[in-house]
Design an enzyme around this catalytic site. Structure first.
Site: not given
Ligand code: FAD
Length: 402
Positions: A126-127, A159, A242
């Protein structure tokens, strides 16, 4: 408030405990690499009906009748027994529920079973640099070329990308559309040509985050989840899962009990730290937060079970912020108890298995790590805005809209 479980549920708890006598694995199995041991445990958990209970059997789950109390007992007992923590990894915890809601039949059959057994690891793309809290401003591009997407750009803070076989990610497919539109949700094989994963070193000394670069990466169009341009709505669903995973009261209780052990083993002015009035006061205050959080969680659970979810919407919105704040309080207190040992660096083996480490260096690692969840999945400042605006109807914070 009656906090007792019924006789039927107590009996169920005993069954779960009996099953958990099989963890850690014994004999020859105990000598297998950790990852394989966890895969064996997952498969047994699915067969016994204790894990992935909401996932239909045809996709590799254990498809059990809905029973929130049993689900809760399982979580409590798995925590108490130190069962593998990544049962709810990015694949099983985030991608699977999203695919169950939005995926095609073919996608579900193909991707869900290996994510549940742990044979396929997933990461979340995402980021991007400059697109974290303001995620909808993301720029990583997906251009349709025949029956393939061509990806170019960069993700960051991904991650476990270094171990992942697949990424579920957000890409801008219509550059001219409004910022929340024109985003497409794609499943990307991490071994595709043109993907480069570069590790980022963390302050703990370990590597868990990565930058991921895309240079003309080709992905089949059938890897699109939902419709083209619908990625924003789909990502919202993933983020709810999440946030629900962060701020778990079981890990808080566990960390608090480890903190008490640490206070008993350390000395302040020659007496055990747990007998020092200042430290006792500090620990009592933290315990108040832990208890309050657990009772609030019980209340939410009871209300949800009675179909009265709306009554507990506000406390539910606070779980992530409260949970991560309390964990940080516990870890800061532990860090202070370490005194001079707090400057010791975690060992290589501790870096590999971060989690419940109660050696001095393990505590240092936990302390450093406790700052991350307050940012991941939506930073606390943003969460507070959401609680204020949507929970309490306060005026909207000033925003830069584009
Ligand atoms: C442990 C960890 C794991 C992560 N794993 C992943 C992953 O696997 N995949 C992935 O895609 N991302 C991951 N992330 C990234 C994470 O989602 C982002 O860090 C997060 O969304 C915050 O974005 P940012 O870092 O760009 O900070 P920014 O958005 O730049 O925010 C910086 C600061 O400004 C504040 N701020 C910004 N806007 C506002 C506002 N409007 N009002 C009030 N305050 C504001 C924020 O609260 C924060 O304190 C992870 C992060 C962490 C810490």
């Amino acid at each position: 408030m009656d906090l007792e479980y019924s006789a039927e549920h107590q009996a169920f708890r005993d069954e779960v405990r009996e099953f958990l006598e099989g963890w850690p694995l014994k004999g020859d199995e105990a000598r297998l690499p950790q990852e394989e041991q966890e895969q064996i445990f997952r498969k047994r958990g699915i067969e016994a009906g204790y894990v992935y209970r909401a996932v239909p059997k045809q996709y590799g789950g254990s498809e059990q009748p809905q029973d929130a109390i049993k689900d809760r007992i399982i979580v409590e007992e798995f925590y108490a027994a130190g069962a593998p923590r990544d049962l709810m990894s990015q694949g099983a915890g985030l991608m699977v529920p999203t695919l169950l809601e939005f995926g095609t039949e073919e996608q579900k059959e193909r991707w869900i079973p290996p994510a549940l057994t742990g044979e396929a690891n997933w990461c979340q793309g995402y980021s991007e640099p400059g697109s974290g809290s303001d995620l909808a401003s993301l720029q990583c591009q997906a251009r349709l070329d025949g029956d393939e997407w061509v990806l170019n750009g960069q993700k960051i803070w991904t991650s476990s990308a270094q171990r992942a076989h697949m990424m579920f990610g957000l890409f801008r497919s219509e550059p001219d559309a409004k910022k929340h539109e024109g985003i497409t949700y794609l499943l990307v094989p991490m071994d595709a040509e043109g993907i480069e994963v570069r590790p980022l070193r963390e302050m703990s000394g370990g590597y868990e985050f990565n930058e991921v670069f895309f240079d003309d990466v080709r992905v089949p169009v059938e890897n699109t989840v939902g419709k083209r341009g619908q990625g924003w709505q789909i990502s919202r669903a993933t983020l709810v899962h999440e946030r629900n995973l962060i701020g778990n009261p079981n890990s808080m209780r566990e960390a608090f009990s480890d903190l008490l052990d640490l206070a008993r083993s350390r000395k302040i002015n020659g007496v055990p730290a747990n007998e020092d009035p200042g430290m006792r006061r500090r620990i009592a205050e933290i315990e108040g937060y832990v208890q309050t959080s657990q009772l609030s969680n019980m209340r939410q659970f009871t209300a949800a079970n009675k179909g009265k979810m709306l009554e507990v919407m506000r406390p539910m919105m606070m779980n992530k912020v409260a949970g991560t704040d309390i964990m940080q309080m516990i870890m800061k207190c532990a860090y202070d108890l370490l005194g001079g040992d707090g400057i010791l660096a975690p060992t290589e083996s501790e870096l590999d298995t971060w989690g419940r480490q109660t050696t001095s260096t393990g505590w240092v690692l936990q302390y450093v790590f406790s700052m991350g969840p307050a940012i991941a999945g939506g930073a606390s400042n943003i969460q507070r805005n959401i609680i204020g605006e949507r929970g309490y109807g306060l005026p909207r914070d000033l925003r830069r809209e584009s």
